[in-house]
Design an enzyme around this catalytic site. Structure first.
Site, short mmCIF file in Angstrom:
data_model
loop_
_atom_site.label_atom_id
_atom_site.label_comp_id
_atom_site.label_asym_id
_atom_site.label_seq_id
_atom_site.Cartn_x
_atom_site.Cartn_y
_atom_site.Cartn_z
N SER A 110 7.68 -5.50 1.51
CA SER A 110 8.97 -4.88 1.81
C SER A 110 9.38 -5.12 3.26
O SER A 110 8.61 -4.88 4.18
CB SER A 110 8.90 -3.37 1.55
OG SER A 110 8.55 -3.12 0.21
N GLU A 158 0.72 6.51 2.29
CA GLU A 158 1.79 5.87 1.52
C GLU A 158 2.10 6.63 0.23
O GLU A 158 3.24 6.68 -0.20
CB GLU A 158 1.38 4.43 1.18
CG GLU A 158 2.44 3.67 0.40
CD GLU A 158 2.06 2.24 0.11
OE1 GLU A 158 2.81 1.59 -0.62
OE2 GLU A 158 1.01 1.79 0.61
N SER A 166 -0.47 -6.37 -1.45
CA SER A 166 -0.38 -6.94 -2.80
C SER A 166 -0.30 -8.46 -2.76
O SER A 166 0.18 -9.06 -1.78
CB SER A 166 0.85 -6.39 -3.53
OG SER A 166 0.74 -5.00 -3.69
N GLY A 196 0.98 -6.17 4.27
CA GLY A 196 0.58 -7.27 3.40
C GLY A 196 -0.66 -6.92 2.61
O GLY A 196 -1.77 -7.33 2.96
#
Length: 382
Positions: A166, A251, A134, A132
């Site tokens: 996502s 990432e 954005s 969590g």
């Protein structure tokens, strides 16, 4: 077409044995109809059973130490396994975030209790996670995060909205970046902290965000007076920005940043070999770019494993890698265009998946514009 991005060097087999084991497993799974190769398989290839089958072979949470239930394998070995799975278009998104980001974050910033509680289920592919970061109006600019965490008796109360989360509709927990102090005009990144939040906690509401093909991968997650106990604070209060930056290194730099469309490139090269598609030097150039990105990505992975700062290099891998993925889709689309009816159904399906996912390649993990700025600042160009 199997992955062969690594030139052979004497004394360096690049984990040929484990690569062969993964390929044999994938061959078995395909023969059994367990999965069909797909583009962007780490993004929207959710298959909990497949992830558990990988975990049974020690291929999830590979670098987690044995004292926390992991296989305790090396980082380079994990990299080799990851490349093989991605190149085959295997459905790995169920465990992806937990394996790529959450486990390293817990090992670096988590308490012993958090590691003992959360790492074993990750390595068994029993707990799936989301991130969590954005928010509406604060996509790649995480300094603009407005989700707040306020001290409450025995813990914290969280309020805010996370967007593009996502897999949240499948996951069990997610890590939330929230403000624990007001914005400091001198340092907009100060006052941020991270929290571990169960996605079934009271006050959590998950709403789907469908992509242009109608697929449900992204979500909006509303946090309405969500209470978390003190022991769900990840790392140090106020150190959230530094922690997130280290997570973004993982990432942005992994092989998924250039292999999301590799299965499509491999299918196109097979089409050329079969005489269905015309020969085109651009396909060879794309393969050469993949070789270079393999070495760049692996170098960043090794640097992160040693605890080194690799923000600029990770951003460069993501920037160049996702540009390459987009070029794969565009070039193959051009070549297949006049040959669409003669092409195999699998190639056309892979191309369709690539076209549908292409817009997201250069957005997730930071837009190309943001990453260009990161690289420029890191190189002292601005």
């Amino acid at each position: 077409m199997t992955l062969n991005l690594v030139p052979r060097r004497e004394g360096d087999n690049d984990f040929d044995e484990v690569r062969r084991a993964v390929r044999a497993f994938l061959d078995e799974q395909r023969a059994a109809g367990a999965f069909a190769p797909r583009t962007d398989s780490w993004g929207d290839g959710w298959d909990a059973d497949f992830s558990r089958a990988l975990a049974e072979r020690g291929w999830v949470g590979m670098t987690v130490p044995t004292c926390y239930g992991g296989p305790g394998r090396g980082f380079a070995e994990r990299f080799a396994v990851t490349e093989e799975l991605l190149a085959a278009g295997a459905p790995v998104s169920a465990h992806w975030v937990a394996d790529r980001q959450v486990a390293p974050s817990l090992l670096r910033h988590g308490t012993v209790d958090q590691r003992e509680r959360f790492l074993p289920p990750i390595t068994r592919a029993e707990h799936f996670w989301a991130i969590g970061m954005s928010e509406p109006g604060a996509g790649s600019d995480l300094a603009a995060v407005r989700t707040k965490a306020v001290v409450a008796e025995g813990g914290w109360t969280l309020n805010g909205t996370k967007l593009w989360t996502s897999g949240a509709h499948h996951a069990h927990l997610f890590i939330v970046l929230a403000r624990t102090a007001p914005v400091d005009s001198a340092d907009r990144h100060a006052g941020l902290s991270q929290f571990i939040v169960p996605l079934d906690a009271p006050g959590v509401r998950i709403s789907p965000v469908l992509n242009m093909s109608g697929a449900h991968h992204f979500n909006e997650v509303l946090l309405d007076d969500v209470f978390v106990e003190d022991d769900m604070l990840l790392g140090d209060q106020g150190n959230g920005w530094a922690q997130v930056t280290s997570e973004l290194g993982y990432e942005r730099s992994g092989p998924e940043r250039f292999l999301s469309a590799y299965v499509l490139l491999a299918a196109a090269l097979q089409g050329v070999s079969d005489g269905v598609l015309p020969e085109d030097a651009r396909l060879g150039a794309l393969l050469a770019r993949h070789v270079g990105l393999h070495h760049m990505s692996r170098a960043v992975a090794n640097a992160l494993h040693r605890g080194r700062d690799a923000d600029t290099a990770a951003a460069a891998v993501k920037l160049l890698g996702t540009q390459t993925e987009g070029d794969v889709v565009d070039i193959v689309d051009e070549l297949v265009g006049p040959c669409r009816t003669a092409s195999s159904a699998s190639l056309v399906d892979l191309l369709y998946g690539g076209i549908m996912n292409r817009p997201g390649f250069t957005i997730r993990g930071g837009t190309n514009q943001v990453l260009s700025g990161v690289v420029a600042r890191g190189l002292g160009l601005r």
